[in-house]
Design an enzyme around this catalytic site. Structure first.
Site, PDB file in Angstrom:
ATOM      1  N   HIS A 177      43.853 -24.381 -43.406  1.00 39.03           N
ATOM      2  CA  HIS A 177      44.466 -23.622 -44.499  1.00 39.03           C
ATOM      3  C   HIS A 177      45.486 -24.502 -45.209  1.00 39.03           C
ATOM      4  O   HIS A 177      45.787 -25.605 -44.786  1.00 39.03           O
ATOM      5  CB  HIS A 177      45.041 -22.294 -44.007  1.00 39.03           C
ATOM      6  CG  HIS A 177      46.162 -22.433 -43.026  1.00 39.03           C
ATOM      7  ND1 HIS A 177      47.435 -22.780 -43.410  1.00 39.03           N
ATOM      8  CD2 HIS A 177      46.180 -22.294 -41.687  1.00 39.03           C
ATOM      9  CE1 HIS A 177      48.192 -22.838 -42.341  1.00 39.03           C
ATOM     10  NE2 HIS A 177      47.460 -22.557 -41.279  1.00 39.03           N
ATOM     11  N   HIS A 187      48.446 -26.245 -43.463  1.00 31.74           N
ATOM     12  CA  HIS A 187      48.096 -27.446 -42.701  1.00 31.74           C
ATOM     13  C   HIS A 187      47.713 -28.594 -43.614  1.00 31.74           C
ATOM     14  O   HIS A 187      47.866 -29.757 -43.253  1.00 31.74           O
ATOM     15  CB  HIS A 187      46.956 -27.157 -41.725  1.00 31.74           C
ATOM     16  CG  HIS A 187      47.462 -26.787 -40.374  1.00 31.74           C
ATOM     17  ND1 HIS A 187      48.221 -27.661 -39.633  1.00 31.74           N
ATOM     18  CD2 HIS A 187      47.363 -25.667 -39.646  1.00 31.74           C
ATOM     19  CE1 HIS A 187      48.545 -27.066 -38.505  1.00 31.74           C
ATOM     20  NE2 HIS A 187      48.050 -25.848 -38.490  1.00 31.74           N
ATOM     21  N   LYS A 232      38.976 -22.943 -36.535  1.00 34.26           N
ATOM     22  CA  LYS A 232      39.556 -22.259 -37.684  1.00 34.26           C
ATOM     23  C   LYS A 232      39.533 -23.240 -38.834  1.00 34.26           C
ATOM     24  O   LYS A 232      39.761 -24.430 -38.621  1.00 34.26           O
ATOM     25  CB  LYS A 232      41.030 -21.944 -37.396  1.00 34.26           C
ATOM     26  CG  LYS A 232      41.289 -20.543 -36.958  1.00 34.26           C
ATOM     27  CD  LYS A 232      42.766 -20.299 -37.024  1.00 34.26           C
ATOM     28  CE  LYS A 232      43.117 -19.094 -36.188  1.00 34.26           C
ATOM     29  NZ  LYS A 232      44.542 -19.002 -35.971  1.00 34.26           N
TER      30      LYS A 232
HETATM   31  N1  ARG Z   1      48.500 -26.470 -33.753  1.00 36.13           N
HETATM   32  C1  ARG Z   1      49.794 -26.048 -34.170  1.00 36.13           C
HETATM   33  C2  ARG Z   1      49.681 -25.001 -35.250  1.00 36.13           C
HETATM   34  O1  ARG Z   1      48.689 -24.951 -35.931  1.00 36.13           O
HETATM   35  C3  ARG Z   1      50.639 -27.174 -34.698  1.00 36.13           C
HETATM   36  C4  ARG Z   1      50.904 -28.261 -33.715  1.00 36.13           C
HETATM   37  C5  ARG Z   1      52.096 -29.062 -34.068  1.00 36.13           C
HETATM   38  N2  ARG Z   1      52.383 -30.118 -33.178  1.00 36.13           N
HETATM   39  C6  ARG Z   1      52.945 -30.039 -31.963  1.00 36.13           C
HETATM   40  N3  ARG Z   1      53.115 -31.123 -31.277  1.00 36.13           N
HETATM   41  N4  ARG Z   1      53.328 -28.876 -31.490  1.00 36.13           N
HETATM   42  O2  ARG Z   1      50.601 -24.248 -35.468  1.00 36.13           O
END
Ligand code: ARG
Length: 575
Positions: free
Chosen positions: A134, A137, A131
């Protein structure tokens, strides 16, 4: 400046004696910056001492100043009571000493050893792969990198980790799409964009063909069961995704010590489950294995009815692995506000498991992006890509540069530096707990409290130094110049240099890079104030004097350069 604060606190605590009940460290923490420069550089509020001594605060300030008046300290021009405060003004010689320090420390100026011996793991960015990145992020990517820089500058050892979302049923969907209408050429051209489109298309198609959901799940199950063909496909998507992400990271100066995605933890889940069972923490609920967390928090789902792991499961395994492997003293998760409950659950489970170190885990949260209406409106619930925003900023910066400096040679490069810097600064100068208001006109305003303003001031200093060189001048560290010693604006600039270390420590303590961004603005303003008041390249001035003025300009360039580096911003020589 930190050393002067320490000195002021020592003088105050000696003068107070033991009666006040305040240690020198406590005095230090009470010190403030007076509201205006004519009131000095350091202020000690006397309220707390006044309470302990049962005296009026102004009287405490007056008594202290009388005791201290006998001290002839060359670092302070005066020490005076001002109402309930005791204020100190730094002497010109102390201000000049700060400039020498800039010269001596160079790129390390503003750094400290406050965090020496402490290891902090900082997790940031962590997008879901296949993906595009965005804008949400983008925020934690830049916040996380800035924090990484700031922690390092404050003397901590840091480990940066990108916890890639590289596991989960979305892979089954992308794989389904690829198997049905995948186009190798398109994939290679722009992998992230293509995979994103594939995912969207599969989801749309599912509306008329509900069987897709089941088939996609089956495909993901095959990945989980290590089917060689599908695993190869998954690996490929993952690698191409990382390549695509790295392109954006490169533009931002973002770097990770480790990419450890969620998939890495799959084979560590068994041990986790065994441990949870042994500690009697697992409960069977509607076929799933959960940890009950009491009345205030919903239970944490660990294993679903059909035996698969969940987002939280992988986070539990990740925390345990990270602690065992990296032996961190603290671990920061730079992740949006919306995951607050998730982290509460994960941290609580770890505490229930008896892991003392779970106390050192911290969710560093942040607010959303809000765009004013237009092409990038957030109203329609549309996904806004980080890259689109950066490109748009770069293109707009070209237009501005064309107007302001049509003869500039490296226009494209300057536009990239300014455009990206503008977006980054707009983000980092917003308190992380607040939403980022995004308004193109404001973000790119060369005159506002913006990235371009700060970078423009940097370029101005570079240009002065270039012109001087052409005229045969060499900068020299200021030492004797009377003009500088008598210029309020010059002294104020020198003292401003000294506040970088405080900004770094403050930003580190609160996990707020906005403190360093605000410092950058104050520093740029102090320089522009100096530049308005003092003629640097004055043909009629003695050469020595000009050399020292240039020395101050060079020191400014160094300090602002160091500051921009902390903020993931490049420093343009020309713009
Ligand atoms: N990949 C997740 C998302 O895009 C965020 C991860 C954040 N970090 C974690 N250790 N859960 O929502």
């Amino acid at each position: 400046m930190i050393q002067y604060l320490a000195k002021a606190s020592r003088l105050i605590s000696e003068a107070l004696g033991s009666e006040s009940g305040l240690s020198q460290q406590q005095v230090l923490q009470l010190l403030e910056r007076p509201p205006t420069e004519d009131k000095g550089d350091i202020a000690f509020p006397c309220f707390q001492v006044a309470k302990a001594l049962r005296k009026a605060p102004p009287l405490v300030a007056k008594d202290l100043s009388e005791k201290l008046s006998t001290q002839q300290d060359p670092d302070f021009e005066w020490i005076r009571p001002l109402g309930p405060y005791l204020n100190f003004r730094l002497s010109a010689s102390a201000a000049f000493a700060i400039v020498s320090d800039v010269k001596a420390q160079g790129t390390r100026f503003g750094h400290s050893e406050a965090g020496k011996g402490q290891k902090v793991l900082i997790e940031y960015s962590s997008p879901n792969v296949a993906k595009e990145l965005h804008i949400g992020h983008f925020r934690n990517t830049i916040l996380g990198q800035a924090l990484n820089n700031i922690y390092k500058a404050a003397g901590f050892t840091t480990i940066s980790v990108n916890h890639l979302g590289d596991w989960g049923s979305q892979f089954g969907r992308v794989a389904w799409g690829y198997q049905h209408y995948g186009d190798e050429k398109e994939l290679e051209k722009d992998p992230l964009n293509y995979l994103t489109k594939l995912y969207v298309r599969v989801n749309q198609e599912e509306e008329s063909n509900p069987a897709i959901d089941k088939e996609a799940r089956l495909l993901f199950k095959k990945i989980e069961d290590k089917d060689p063909e599908l695993t190869a496909l998954w690996k490929r998507f993952r690698e191409l995704s990382i390549e695509g992400l790295d392109k954006v990271y490169d533009r931002l100066g973002v770097q990770f010590d480790h990419y450890i995605g969620e998939s890495f933890y799959i084979d560590k889940v068994e041990a986790l489950v065994t441990e949870l069972k042994k500690k009697n923490l697992l409960t069977l609920s509607e076929g799933a294995q959960v940890v009950m967390l009491g009345d205030d928090i919903p239970p944490c789902l660990v294993i679903t009815g059909d035996g698969t792991t969940l987002y939280a499961t992988r986070d539990l395994a990740a925390a345990i692995y990270r602690h065992g492997h990296f032996k961190f003293d603290r671990c920061l998760y730079v992740v949006g506000n919306e995951q607050a409950l998730h982290f509460r659950q994960v941290f609580t489970v770890l505490k229930m498991m008896g892991h003392k170190w779970a106390e050192t885990l911290e969710h560093v949260n942040y607010g959303l992006y809000r765009f004013k209406d237009g092409k990038f409106s957030t109203r329609k619930g549309k996904v806004i890509l980080a890259e689109e925003v950066l490109n748009e900023a770069r293109d707009k910066a070209v237009e501005i540069i064309n107007q302001k400096n049509p003869d500039l040679k490296e226009k494209a490069e300057a536009a990239e530096i300014v455009g990206v810097g503008a977006v980054v600064f707009n983000d980092l100068s917003t308190d992380r707990l607040k939403d980022v208001e995004f308004d193109w006109e404001r973000v790119l305003d060369f005159e506002g409290d913006t990235g371009p303003y700060v970078q423009y001031t940097y370029a101005r200093a570079c240009s002065i130094l270039r012109q001087a060189k052409e005229k045969g001048f060499e900068p020299r560290t200021p030492g004797k110049s009377k003009v500088l010693a008598e210029s309020e604006a010059a002294l104020s600039l020198m003292k401003q240099f000294g506040r970088l270390g405080m900004a770094v420590e403050g930003a580190q303590r609160l996990n707020k890079p906005s403190i360093v961004s605000n410092y950058a603005l104050d520093l740029a303003k102090a320089f522009n104030g100096f530049y308005r008041q003092v003629r640097v390249l004055d043909e009629n001035a003695p050469r020595e004097e000009t050399a020292e003025k240039l020395g101050l300009v060079a020191a400014f360039r160094q300090v602002l350069g160091n500051t921009l580096g902390l903020l993931c911003m490049r420093a343009p020589e020309e713009m």
